[in-house]
Design a protein around this motif. Structure first.
Motif, mmCIF file in Angstrom:
data_model
loop_
_atom_site.group_PDB
_atom_site.id
_atom_site.type_symbol
_atom_site.label_atom_id
_atom_site.label_comp_id
_atom_site.label_asym_id
_atom_site.label_seq_id
_atom_site.Cartn_x
_atom_site.Cartn_y
_atom_site.Cartn_z
ATOM 1 N N ASN A 258 -23.561 -26.339 17.785
ATOM 2 C CA ASN A 258 -22.612 -25.285 17.438
ATOM 3 C C ASN A 258 -22.265 -24.489 18.689
ATOM 4 O O ASN A 258 -23.149 -23.967 19.368
ATOM 5 C CB ASN A 258 -23.220 -24.347 16.394
ATOM 6 N N LEU A 259 -20.988 -24.426 19.003
ATOM 7 C CA LEU A 259 -20.516 -23.644 20.142
ATOM 8 C C LEU A 259 -19.959 -22.319 19.628
ATOM 9 O O LEU A 259 -19.042 -22.296 18.802
ATOM 10 C CB LEU A 259 -19.438 -24.406 20.903
ATOM 11 N N LEU A 260 -20.534 -21.232 20.113
ATOM 12 C CA LEU A 260 -20.118 -19.895 19.695
ATOM 13 C C LEU A 260 -19.794 -19.069 20.918
ATOM 14 O O LEU A 260 -20.420 -19.227 21.982
ATOM 15 C CB LEU A 260 -21.238 -19.204 18.906
ATOM 16 N N GLY A 261 -18.834 -18.176 20.791
ATOM 17 C CA GLY A 261 -18.472 -17.290 21.886
ATOM 18 C C GLY A 261 -18.443 -15.854 21.412
ATOM 19 O O GLY A 261 -18.362 -15.572 20.209
ATOM 20 N N GLY A 262 -18.517 -14.949 22.351
ATOM 21 C CA GLY A 262 -18.445 -13.537 22.007
ATOM 22 C C GLY A 262 -18.374 -12.672 23.246
ATOM 23 O O GLY A 262 -18.584 -13.140 24.368
ATOM 24 N N GLU A 263 -18.081 -11.411 23.037
ATOM 25 C CA GLU A 263 -18.014 -10.460 24.144
ATOM 26 C C GLU A 263 -19.401 -9.912 24.420
ATOM 27 O O GLU A 263 -20.135 -9.542 23.502
ATOM 28 C CB GLU A 263 -17.059 -9.321 23.811
ATOM 29 N N VAL A 264 -19.753 -9.847 25.698
ATOM 30 C CA VAL A 264 -21.064 -9.339 26.100
ATOM 31 C C VAL A 264 -21.090 -7.824 25.956
ATOM 32 O O VAL A 264 -20.295 -7.115 26.577
ATOM 33 C CB VAL A 264 -21.389 -9.742 27.547
ATOM 34 N N ALA A 265 -21.996 -7.324 25.107
ATOM 35 C CA ALA A 265 -22.148 -5.879 24.926
ATOM 36 C C ALA A 265 -23.185 -5.319 25.888
ATOM 37 O O ALA A 265 -23.035 -4.193 26.387
ATOM 38 C CB ALA A 265 -22.552 -5.571 23.484
ATOM 39 N N GLU A 266 -24.250 -6.098 26.137
ATOM 40 C CA GLU A 266 -25.306 -5.682 27.055
ATOM 41 C C GLU A 266 -25.744 -6.902 27.860
ATOM 42 O O GLU A 266 -25.719 -8.025 27.358
ATOM 43 C CB GLU A 266 -26.527 -5.151 26.291
ATOM 44 N N ALA A 267 -26.149 -6.652 29.102
ATOM 45 C CA ALA A 267 -26.634 -7.740 29.947
ATOM 46 C C ALA A 267 -27.675 -7.193 30.898
ATOM 47 O O ALA A 267 -27.545 -6.082 31.422
ATOM 48 C CB ALA A 267 -25.494 -8.382 30.716
ATOM 49 N N GLY A 268 -28.712 -7.989 31.130
ATOM 50 C CA GLY A 268 -29.761 -7.582 32.060
ATOM 51 C C GLY A 268 -31.105 -8.108 31.631
ATOM 52 O O GLY A 268 -31.321 -8.441 30.457
ATOM 53 N N GLY A 269 -32.005 -8.226 32.583
ATOM 54 C CA GLY A 269 -33.346 -8.684 32.267
ATOM 55 C C GLY A 269 -33.415 -10.125 31.824
ATOM 56 O O GLY A 269 -34.300 -10.502 31.050
ATOM 57 N N GLY A 270 -32.454 -10.940 32.278
ATOM 58 C CA GLY A 270 -32.477 -12.355 31.926
ATOM 59 C C GLY A 270 -31.937 -12.676 30.554
ATOM 60 O O GLY A 270 -32.151 -13.775 30.038
ATOM 61 N N SER A 271 -31.229 -11.728 29.916
ATOM 62 C CA SER A 271 -30.643 -12.002 28.605
ATOM 63 C C SER A 271 -29.355 -11.203 28.451
ATOM 64 O O SER A 271 -29.065 -10.296 29.238
ATOM 65 C CB SER A 271 -31.622 -11.658 27.480
ATOM 66 N N ALA A 272 -28.597 -11.570 27.430
ATOM 67 C CA ALA A 272 -27.362 -10.860 27.109
ATOM 68 C C ALA A 272 -27.241 -10.749 25.602
ATOM 69 O O ALA A 272 -27.732 -11.600 24.857
ATOM 70 C CB ALA A 272 -26.152 -11.588 27.688
ATOM 71 N N VAL A 273 -26.580 -9.677 25.147
ATOM 72 C CA VAL A 273 -26.290 -9.479 23.725
ATOM 73 C C VAL A 273 -24.786 -9.607 23.534
ATOM 74 O O VAL A 273 -24.001 -8.918 24.200
ATOM 75 C CB VAL A 273 -26.788 -8.108 23.227
ATOM 76 N N LEU A 274 -24.404 -10.514 22.636
ATOM 77 C CA LEU A 274 -22.991 -10.764 22.366
ATOM 78 C C LEU A 274 -22.610 -10.196 21.013
ATOM 79 O O LEU A 274 -23.409 -10.206 20.064
ATOM 80 C CB LEU A 274 -22.697 -12.266 22.347
ATOM 81 N N LEU A 275 -21.373 -9.737 20.906
ATOM 82 C CA LEU A 275 -20.804 -9.347 19.630
ATOM 83 C C LEU A 275 -19.965 -10.503 19.121
ATOM 84 O O LEU A 275 -19.098 -11.027 19.837
ATOM 85 C CB LEU A 275 -19.942 -8.095 19.794
ATOM 86 N N HIS A 276 -20.246 -10.927 17.889
ATOM 87 C CA HIS A 276 -19.523 -12.064 17.305
ATOM 88 C C HIS A 276 -18.953 -11.615 15.970
ATOM 89 O O HIS A 276 -19.683 -11.445 14.985
ATOM 90 C CB HIS A 276 -20.466 -13.257 17.117
ATOM 91 N N GLY A 277 -17.639 -11.388 15.927
ATOM 92 C CA GLY A 277 -17.033 -10.853 14.711
ATOM 93 C C GLY A 277 -17.317 -9.371 14.583
ATOM 94 O O GLY A 277 -17.897 -8.732 15.470
ATOM 95 N N PRO A 278 -16.948 -8.776 13.456
ATOM 96 C CA PRO A 278 -17.107 -7.319 13.289
ATOM 97 C C PRO A 278 -18.550 -6.854 13.195
ATOM 98 O O PRO A 278 -18.849 -5.706 13.529
ATOM 99 C CB PRO A 278 -16.345 -7.033 11.995
ATOM 100 N N ASP A 279 -19.466 -7.720 12.758
ATOM 101 C CA ASP A 279 -20.848 -7.272 12.568
ATOM 102 C C ASP A 279 -21.892 -8.295 13.012
ATOM 103 O O ASP A 279 -23.055 -8.170 12.685
ATOM 104 C CB ASP A 279 -21.088 -6.909 11.096
ATOM 105 N N GLY A 280 -21.480 -9.287 13.759
ATOM 106 C CA GLY A 280 -22.422 -10.293 14.251
ATOM 107 C C GLY A 280 -23.023 -9.894 15.584
ATOM 108 O O GLY A 280 -22.362 -9.304 16.447
ATOM 109 N N ARG A 281 -24.290 -10.215 15.756
ATOM 110 C CA ARG A 281 -25.010 -9.894 16.988
ATOM 111 C C ARG A 281 -25.828 -11.114 17.406
ATOM 112 O O ARG A 281 -26.630 -11.637 16.625
ATOM 113 C CB ARG A 281 -25.932 -8.695 16.765
ATOM 114 N N ILE A 282 -25.606 -11.574 18.650
ATOM 115 C CA ILE A 282 -26.311 -12.744 19.160
ATOM 116 C C ILE A 282 -26.965 -12.386 20.485
ATOM 117 O O ILE A 282 -26.298 -11.916 21.408
ATOM 118 C CB ILE A 282 -25.348 -13.935 19.377
ATOM 119 N N GLU A 283 -28.262 -12.620 20.571
ATOM 120 C CA GLU A 283 -28.964 -12.448 21.837
ATOM 121 C C GLU A 283 -29.207 -13.824 22.437
ATOM 122 O O GLU A 283 -29.573 -14.772 21.730
ATOM 123 C CB GLU A 283 -30.298 -11.735 21.633
ATOM 124 N N VAL A 284 -28.982 -13.938 23.745
ATOM 125 C CA VAL A 284 -29.106 -15.238 24.391
ATOM 126 C C VAL A 284 -29.775 -15.071 25.752
ATOM 127 O O VAL A 284 -29.390 -14.200 26.535
ATOM 128 C CB VAL A 284 -27.715 -15.917 24.535
#
Length: 383
Positions: A258-284
């Motif tokens: 599954n390929l998913l994309g999103g805007e990075v809300a936070e980045a640092g410490g070797g990880s990033a938090v993405l916003l996916h849709g109005p209420d989705g949250r993905i940490e990578v």
């Protein structure tokens, strides 16, 4: 040194000599006034005794690469080394490798033993030695007792094993296999994958296997080179390539991803938090070399079997994406769910039917998808 004599082995005492090494290999064909690049600058080192696969779609250059190793094609540029010797320009019959093709090319008028012994007889090996070596090889491929049968009296899998025995009885230092299981039905092909790996372990010879079948490569290989458009997109173990695809192509070609994309809300410490849709949250987790900054878009992959489905919003310690079930397919051991997320991405989820025969959700249900952040894998910004 003549063109038909291998060059001396390179002296590098600090480095184990690979069984097969390609250095900057290119192969181009000229057709209808155009130049077609089949292989483009491939660098590759295959270790002694390794089961190595060249994997990719039709036309990616994998078979051409193997034919260059075998000597059936001369590289347009680059060098080929076998066990430290430069064999570029050396004809196939002077390279210590054998090749097995999808068509077994057995002699129909000869029985199993005669087919296996053919190469030894051509080389003038004594009769007693032929009987010993051919018999040992027939034992290894589990064909003892069938020596007097003709190829027409054997199943497809047995014919394939005869072809393997005939190639291996000459004790080559490497065996090249070009989609050898492609003519077999699914069940026999799966059984032969296990057999091939067993045979390779017993004889201890380097196997280089060309296939477009991801399952074959993952099942048998010590390492895999995924090829696309004449280039190696990723090289690694089956687990590395499956769990951590380096490019969008590898993520899409190896298994289901599954390929998913999103805007990075936070980045640092070797990880990033993405916003996916109005209420989705993905940490990578973000691997070295991938630049990530807040406000940018990032693309990631997550495998279908890593994702869970629920009706309630998950906590912040896991990735959570909302979506709607568009299809449910029951497959016996598992159920596949197709889901469209609130951001419009299509996601596939595989759930094992281990505890219940009932569906967790049905078509049209609004659900939450969740997974451990460790199973997200960033592959860079969408192209």
């Amino acid at each position: 040194m003549t063109e038909t004599q291998p060059a001396p082995a390179r002296d590098d005492p600090g480095r184990a000599v690979p069984a097969i090494e390609l250095a900057g290999v290119e192969k181009a064909y000229h057709a209808y006034g155009e130049t077609v690049a089949a292989v483009r600058g491939v660098d590759l080192a295959i270790a002694q005794g390794e089961f190595f696969s060249l994997l990719g779609p039709s036309g990616c250059g994998k078979t051409t690469t193997m034919r260059v190793v075998a000597g059936f094609e001369e590289p347009t540029a680059g060098r080929v080394h076998l066990h430290g010797q430069d064999v570029t320009g050396v004809p196939p019959n002077r390279r210590d490798v054998n090749m097995v093709f999808q068509s077994y090319a057995l002699f129909p008028h000869m029985n199993v033993f005669e087919n296996v012994a053919f190469g030894l007889r051509r080389r003038g090996v004594p009769k007693a030695e032929i009987a010993k070596r051919a018999g040992e090889m027939l034992d290894i491929v589990d064909l003892a007792g069938r020596e007097r049968r003709r190829p027409a009296e054997l199943s497809g899998g047995q014919q394939q094993r005869v072809a393997l025995a005939r190639a291996l009885v000459n004790r080559p230092r490497a065996l090249l296999l070009d989609e050898p299981l492609g003519a077999l039905d699914l069940k026999l092909r799966q059984a032969m994958q296990v057999e091939l790996k067993r045979i390779q372990r017993e004889v201890g010879i380097t196997f280089v296997y060309v296939t477009h079948d991801q399952g074959e490569a993952l099942t048998m290989s010590d390492r895999i080179a995924v090829m696309n458009d004449g280039l190696i997109e990723q090289l690694g173990t089956p687990r590395e390539i499956y769990e951590h695809p380096a490019t969008r192509f590898v993520a899409g070609f190896i298994g289901t991803s599954n390929l998913l994309g999103g805007e990075v809300a936070e980045a640092g410490g070797g990880s990033a938090v993405l916003l996916h849709g109005p209420d989705g949250r993905i940490e990578v987790p973000v691997r070295d070399g991938v630049r990530v900054a807040a406000g940018e878009r990032l693309e990631l992959t997550v495998r279908p079997e890593k994702i869970g489905i629920g009706l309630d919003k998950p906590g912040d310690d896991v990735c959570g994406v909302r979506g709607t079930v568009t299809e449910v397919v029951y497959l016996g051991t598992s159920t596949n769910y197709n889901i469209t997320t609130s951001a419009g991405a299509d996601v596939v989820v595989f759930l094992q039917n281990a505890t219940s025969a009932d569906d967790i959700a049905v078509r049209g249900d609004d659900v939450w998808l969740s997974w451990d952040p460790r199973h997200s894998y960033a592959i860079g910004a969408p192209q």
